[in-house]
Design a protein around this motif. Structure first.
Motif, PDB file in Angstrom:
ATOM      1  N   PRO A 181     -55.171  23.345 -25.597  1.00 34.78           N
ATOM      2  CA  PRO A 181     -54.395  23.455 -24.356  1.00 34.78           C
ATOM      3  C   PRO A 181     -55.154  22.942 -23.138  1.00 34.78           C
ATOM      4  O   PRO A 181     -56.384  22.797 -23.166  1.00 34.78           O
ATOM      5  CB  PRO A 181     -54.149  24.957 -24.242  1.00 34.78           C
ATOM      6  CG  PRO A 181     -55.338  25.560 -24.927  1.00 34.78           C
ATOM      7  CD  PRO A 181     -55.636  24.649 -26.084  1.00 34.78           C
ATOM      8  N   SER A 182     -54.404  22.684 -22.073  1.00 34.52           N
ATOM      9  CA  SER A 182     -55.010  22.259 -20.810  1.00 34.52           C
ATOM     10  C   SER A 182     -55.633  23.438 -20.075  1.00 34.52           C
ATOM     11  O   SER A 182     -56.583  23.278 -19.292  1.00 34.52           O
ATOM     12  CB  SER A 182     -53.959  21.603 -19.916  1.00 34.52           C
ATOM     13  OG  SER A 182     -53.234  20.618 -20.616  1.00 34.52           O
ATOM     14  N   ALA A 183     -55.072  24.633 -20.282  1.00 35.86           N
ATOM     15  CA  ALA A 183     -55.585  25.869 -19.678  1.00 35.86           C
ATOM     16  C   ALA A 183     -55.087  27.035 -20.525  1.00 35.86           C
ATOM     17  O   ALA A 183     -54.152  26.891 -21.313  1.00 35.86           O
ATOM     18  CB  ALA A 183     -55.122  26.023 -18.239  1.00 35.86           C
ATOM     19  N   CYS A 184     -55.718  28.178 -20.351  1.00 37.23           N
ATOM     20  CA  CYS A 184     -55.361  29.338 -21.171  1.00 37.23           C
ATOM     21  C   CYS A 184     -55.437  30.624 -20.355  1.00 37.23           C
ATOM     22  O   CYS A 184     -56.398  30.846 -19.613  1.00 37.23           O
ATOM     23  CB  CYS A 184     -56.291  29.442 -22.381  1.00 37.23           C
ATOM     24  SG  CYS A 184     -56.001  30.904 -23.396  1.00 37.23           S
ATOM     25  N   ILE A 185     -54.401  31.457 -20.511  1.00 42.14           N
ATOM     26  CA  ILE A 185     -54.441  32.817 -20.004  1.00 42.14           C
ATOM     27  C   ILE A 185     -54.513  33.736 -21.215  1.00 42.14           C
ATOM     28  O   ILE A 185     -53.595  33.774 -22.038  1.00 42.14           O
ATOM     29  CB  ILE A 185     -53.193  33.172 -19.172  1.00 42.14           C
ATOM     30  CG1 ILE A 185     -53.027  32.206 -18.000  1.00 42.14           C
ATOM     31  CG2 ILE A 185     -53.285  34.622 -18.684  1.00 42.14           C
ATOM     32  CD1 ILE A 185     -54.117  32.283 -16.956  1.00 42.14           C
ATOM     33  N   CYS A 186     -55.621  34.456 -21.357  1.00 45.34           N
ATOM     34  CA  CYS A 186     -55.744  35.446 -22.421  1.00 45.34           C
ATOM     35  C   CYS A 186     -55.224  36.790 -21.912  1.00 45.34           C
ATOM     36  O   CYS A 186     -55.455  37.161 -20.754  1.00 45.34           O
ATOM     37  CB  CYS A 186     -57.198  35.595 -22.843  1.00 45.34           C
ATOM     38  SG  CYS A 186     -57.852  34.149 -23.695  1.00 45.34           S
ATOM     39  N   LEU A 187     -54.518  37.486 -22.765  1.00 43.07           N
ATOM     40  CA  LEU A 187     -53.980  38.799 -22.421  1.00 43.07           C
ATOM     41  C   LEU A 187     -54.476  39.815 -23.435  1.00 43.07           C
ATOM     42  O   LEU A 187     -54.258  39.666 -24.635  1.00 43.07           O
ATOM     43  CB  LEU A 187     -52.448  38.764 -22.414  1.00 43.07           C
ATOM     44  CG  LEU A 187     -51.744  40.096 -22.154  1.00 43.07           C
ATOM     45  CD1 LEU A 187     -52.120  40.651 -20.783  1.00 43.07           C
ATOM     46  CD2 LEU A 187     -50.234  39.923 -22.255  1.00 43.07           C
ATOM     47  N   ASP A 188     -55.154  40.834 -22.941  1.00 42.80           N
ATOM     48  CA  ASP A 188     -55.634  41.911 -23.805  1.00 42.80           C
ATOM     49  C   ASP A 188     -55.507  43.214 -23.032  1.00 42.80           C
ATOM     50  O   ASP A 188     -54.952  43.240 -21.926  1.00 42.80           O
ATOM     51  CB  ASP A 188     -57.084  41.644 -24.240  1.00 42.80           C
ATOM     52  CG  ASP A 188     -57.404  42.231 -25.616  1.00 42.80           C
ATOM     53  OD1 ASP A 188     -56.889  43.327 -25.933  1.00 42.80           O
ATOM     54  OD2 ASP A 188     -58.169  41.609 -26.372  1.00 42.80           O
ATOM     55  N   VAL A 189     -56.013  44.282 -23.604  1.00 45.73           N
ATOM     56  CA  VAL A 189     -56.031  45.562 -22.900  1.00 45.73           C
ATOM     57  C   VAL A 189     -57.417  45.787 -22.317  1.00 45.73           C
ATOM     58  O   VAL A 189     -58.401  45.174 -22.742  1.00 45.73           O
ATOM     59  CB  VAL A 189     -55.662  46.714 -23.850  1.00 45.73           C
ATOM     60  CG1 VAL A 189     -54.225  46.564 -24.331  1.00 45.73           C
ATOM     61  CG2 VAL A 189     -56.609  46.782 -25.044  1.00 45.73           C
ATOM     62  N   THR A 190     -57.487  46.661 -21.331  1.00 46.70           N
ATOM     63  CA  THR A 190     -58.765  47.059 -20.761  1.00 46.70           C
ATOM     64  C   THR A 190     -58.780  48.565 -20.616  1.00 46.70           C
ATOM     65  O   THR A 190     -57.728  49.211 -20.641  1.00 46.70           O
ATOM     66  CB  THR A 190     -59.013  46.390 -19.397  1.00 46.70           C
ATOM     67  OG1 THR A 190     -60.369  46.646 -18.982  1.00 46.70           O
ATOM     68  CG2 THR A 190     -58.074  46.926 -18.316  1.00 46.70           C
TER      69      THR A 190
END
Length: 358
Positions: A229-238
């Motif tokens: 990908p050109s950019a990435c948003i990772c989504l997880d818990v904190t």
């Protein structure tokens, strides 16, 4: 959250998908998200992605992980008990006295992780330590190895706790495996919102549900090499650090119901984080902030340095009681994360770049 969305989330949470055996949950996710995507595919190890085509060559990857922690059968004793090892970061301190489902060759088998009575396990001082994982024992109703074998069980079969999802009060959702089945849910709702907007995104959107995060992020790295990908948003818990016994000076301050959290430092590209802050301000979405001095402990660490570097940022959902059967999330945080990512996706322009320049 509509009833249909609620039912989908609960089905995702109920579907066992321990690390290394993620496909049952992936199939649930793929069937739902396919209604809002141009295509749904998976790779050799089961990482699954849904694609919504954009009008430019740029690609934004929305990444989460599909696996959950669990156990694996390590030994069958001469008395027909099972010994366990961890799949991911399972907490042996909370394991005794719990019911588990073991996935054997003949289907699902219920077992109980034994709990020696408190009267019998105190030492001379009346104190005790949490058990080591190899000290846990599982009773499946067998009295010798042959009876275990007759159940279709052997060394190497995975297991998860039987505890499922429930609503708590009017705002909270409690379950095992919210880490990080909630990420797949949120990405599905983002694609649903994009389709409902009737606006074709400028950037192609690839929502990736990666495998094996809990043992090192290999699924994310394999898929990122493929998707590039050109950019990435990772989504997880904190960790929501607003419960008793947590030192905020050590672990920071993140509140349940306080909105999605943005991480600064380490793998997080400052230009992409800046854009997320701008989008949140424009959409009147309250966000929280965290610092990562060296690494994030998420798939972001395995994605940002693939090939020649992929601008990446971590968005996290506050979660209480992580890696337990009572992981707790707030409905408002879930919806605001959906709103933040939807606004980001629909606001991207063809000329946007998140590369540094001199």
């Amino acid at each position: 959250m509509t009833k249909t969305e609620h039912d989908f989330l609960f089905k995702l949470l109920e579907t066992p998908s321990p690390v290394g055996w993620e496909m049952p949950g992936q199939r649930v996710w793929a069937k739902y998200v396919g209604k809002y995507a141009d295509s749904v595919e998976c790779d050799t190890y089961g990482s699954t992605w849904a694609t919504v085509k954009g009008t430019s060559k740029n690609v934004l990857m929305l990444e989460s992980h599909a696996d959950e922690i669990g156990y694996i059968v390590k030994q069958v004793t001469k008395d027909g008990f099972l010994r366990l090892d961890r799949l991911g970061g399972s907490d042996a301190a909370t394991a005794r006295g719990r019911r588990i489902t073991i996935f054997g060759d003949k289907g699902e088998i219920t077992g109980i992780i034994g709990n020696t009575a408190i009267h019998l396990r105190r030492d001379s001082l009346g104190t005790e330590k949490a058990p080591k994982v190899n000290e846990l024992w599982v009773d499946v109703g067998a009295s010798n190895p042959k009876e275990v074998e007759a159940l279709g069980l052997r060394v190497g079969h995975p297991a998860v706790y039987q505890d499922g999802p429930m609503d708590l009060g009017k705002d909270l959702i409690v379950s095992r495996a919210i880490d990080n089945r909630i990420g797949g849910y949120i990405h599905a709702q983002v694609l649903k919102a994009v389709k409902a907007s009737k606006k074709k995104p400028v950037w192609t959107i690839v929502a990736l549900n990666a495998v094996q995060e809990e043992i090192g992020g290999m699924g994310a790295r394999m898929a990122t090499n493929r998707l590039n990908p050109s950019a990435c948003i990772c989504l997880d818990v904190t960790h929501a650090t607003d419960t008793p016994g947590i030192d905020n000076s050590q672990h920071g301050s993140v509140k349940l119901g306080g909105g999605p959290s943005l991480t600064h430092g380490a793998a997080n590209h400052p230009l992409l984080v800046k854009r997320l802050i701008e989008v949140a301000d424009e959409a009147d979405i309250k966000v929280q902030h965290e610092a990562a001095g060296r690494f994030t402990g998420t798939d972001t660490d395995k994605i940002y340095d693939v090939h020649t570097g992929i601008p990446s940022a971590l968005v996290s959902l506050p979660l209480r009681c992580m890696h337990s059967v009572v992981e707790t999330a707030h409905r408002r945080d879930i919806q605001e994360t959906i709103d933040l990512l939807t606004a980001l996706v629909l606001g991207l322009k063809a000329k946007d770049s998140f590369a540094q320049a001199l």
